[in-house]
Design a protein around this motif. Structure first.
Motif, PDB file in Angstrom:
ATOM      1  N   MET A   1      53.530  33.210  29.429  1.00  0.00           N
ATOM      2  CA  MET A   1      53.487  32.833  30.903  1.00  0.00           C
ATOM      3  C   MET A   1      53.733  34.535  31.154  1.00  0.00           C
ATOM      4  O   MET A   1      52.636  35.309  32.041  1.00  0.00           O
ATOM      5  N   ASP A   2      54.607  35.057  30.998  1.00  0.00           N
ATOM      6  CA  ASP A   2      54.604  36.413  31.717  1.00  0.00           C
ATOM      7  C   ASP A   2      54.256  37.729  31.349  1.00  0.00           C
ATOM      8  O   ASP A   2      54.604  38.735  31.047  1.00  0.00           O
ATOM      9  N   GLU A   3      53.878  37.520  30.085  1.00  0.00           N
ATOM     10  CA  GLU A   3      53.877  39.282  29.364  1.00  0.00           C
ATOM     11  C   GLU A   3      52.634  39.778  29.741  1.00  0.00           C
ATOM     12  O   GLU A   3      52.836  41.301  29.907  1.00  0.00           O
ATOM     13  N   ILE A   4      51.528  39.049  30.147  1.00  0.00           N
ATOM     14  CA  ILE A   4      50.348  40.125  30.620  1.00  0.00           C
ATOM     15  C   ILE A   4      50.197  39.263  32.321  1.00  0.00           C
ATOM     16  O   ILE A   4      49.488  38.576  32.420  1.00  0.00           O
ATOM     17  N   PRO A   5      50.521  39.611  33.045  1.00  0.00           N
ATOM     18  CA  PRO A   5      50.454  38.784  34.375  1.00  0.00           C
ATOM     19  C   PRO A   5      48.951  38.927  35.489  1.00  0.00           C
ATOM     20  O   PRO A   5      48.305  40.274  34.784  1.00  0.00           O
ATOM     21  N   GLU A   6      47.680  38.154  35.227  1.00  0.00           N
ATOM     22  CA  GLU A   6      46.933  37.737  35.495  1.00  0.00           C
ATOM     23  C   GLU A   6      46.343  37.384  37.304  1.00  0.00           C
ATOM     24  O   GLU A   6      47.209  36.389  37.438  1.00  0.00           O
ATOM     25  N   GLU A   7      45.779  37.796  37.256  1.00  0.00           N
ATOM     26  CA  GLU A   7      44.886  38.014  38.758  1.00  0.00           C
ATOM     27  C   GLU A   7      43.881  37.128  38.731  1.00  0.00           C
ATOM     28  O   GLU A   7      43.166  38.529  38.197  1.00  0.00           O
ATOM     29  N   ILE A   8      43.252  36.132  39.391  1.00  0.00           N
ATOM     30  CA  ILE A   8      42.235  36.209  40.506  1.00  0.00           C
ATOM     31  C   ILE A   8      41.256  37.145  41.014  1.00  0.00           C
ATOM     32  O   ILE A   8      41.921  37.360  42.244  1.00  0.00           O
ATOM     33  N   THR A   9      40.500  37.921  40.855  1.00  0.00           N
ATOM     34  CA  THR A   9      39.804  39.091  41.670  1.00  0.00           C
ATOM     35  C   THR A   9      38.605  38.132  41.631  1.00  0.00           C
ATOM     36  O   THR A   9      37.939  38.343  41.127  1.00  0.00           O
ATOM     37  N   THR A  10      38.055  39.044  43.255  1.00  0.00           N
ATOM     38  CA  THR A  10      37.068  38.347  43.076  1.00  0.00           C
ATOM     39  C   THR A  10      35.989  39.909  42.842  1.00  0.00           C
ATOM     40  O   THR A  10      36.165  40.991  43.126  1.00  0.00           O
TER      41      THR A  10
ATOM     42  N   MET B   1      31.559  44.173  38.468  1.00  0.00           N
ATOM     43  CA  MET B   1      32.654  45.584  39.114  1.00  0.00           C
ATOM     44  C   MET B   1      33.238  44.870  40.084  1.00  0.00           C
ATOM     45  O   MET B   1      33.155  43.445  40.802  1.00  0.00           O
ATOM     46  N   ARG B   2      34.748  45.337  40.387  1.00  0.00           N
ATOM     47  CA  ARG B   2      35.014  44.669  41.302  1.00  0.00           C
ATOM     48  C   ARG B   2      34.638  44.490  42.862  1.00  0.00           C
ATOM     49  O   ARG B   2      33.899  45.655  43.377  1.00  0.00           O
ATOM     50  N   ASP B   3      34.726  43.555  44.057  1.00  0.00           N
ATOM     51  CA  ASP B   3      35.041  43.218  44.770  1.00  0.00           C
ATOM     52  C   ASP B   3      35.102  44.633  46.075  1.00  0.00           C
ATOM     53  O   ASP B   3      36.345  43.158  46.757  1.00  0.00           O
ATOM     54  N   ASN B   4      35.880  45.632  46.161  1.00  0.00           N
ATOM     55  CA  ASN B   4      36.519  45.633  46.667  1.00  0.00           C
ATOM     56  C   ASN B   4      36.104  47.202  47.594  1.00  0.00           C
ATOM     57  O   ASN B   4      36.694  48.401  47.761  1.00  0.00           O
ATOM     58  N   PHE B   5      34.553  47.397  47.733  1.00  0.00           N
ATOM     59  CA  PHE B   5      34.520  49.002  48.233  1.00  0.00           C
ATOM     60  C   PHE B   5      33.947  47.706  49.589  1.00  0.00           C
ATOM     61  O   PHE B   5      33.135  48.627  50.721  1.00  0.00           O
TER      62      PHE B   5
END
Ligand SMILES: [Zn+2]
Length: 74
Positions: free
Chosen positions: A9-18, A31-35
């Motif tokens: 469950m917490d070995e590799i924390p994951e996040e939902i990323t746009t 690509m990440r929506d960070n721009f």
């Protein structure tokens, strides 16, 4: 006795990323929506249009150099 068994469950924390996914079926570009795109971006690999979506990314992916560029929030 110490048990080093990994906790899934917490070995590799994951996040939902746009992210932006390449609209082409034959291309894995994304690509990440960070721009803060004001217009829809084009795929850096094949030049196709891109579709906004979500991707589960491991948080540890963000560590190290270029983390700001990579859109890491942690
Ligand atoms: Zn592409």
């Amino acid at each position: 006795m110490y048990n080093s068994r990994k906790k899934p469950m917490d070995e590799i924390p994951e996040e939902i990323t746009t992210v932006w996914n390449c609209a082409s079926d034959t291309c894995n570009g994304w690509m990440r929506d960070n721009f803060a795109f004001s217009v829809e971006p084009t795929c850096p690999i094949c030049g196709s249009a891109m579709v906004k979506g979500e991707k589960k990314l491991a948080v540890r992916f963000c560590h190290g150099e270029g983390r700001e560029k990579a859109g890491c929030f942690k």
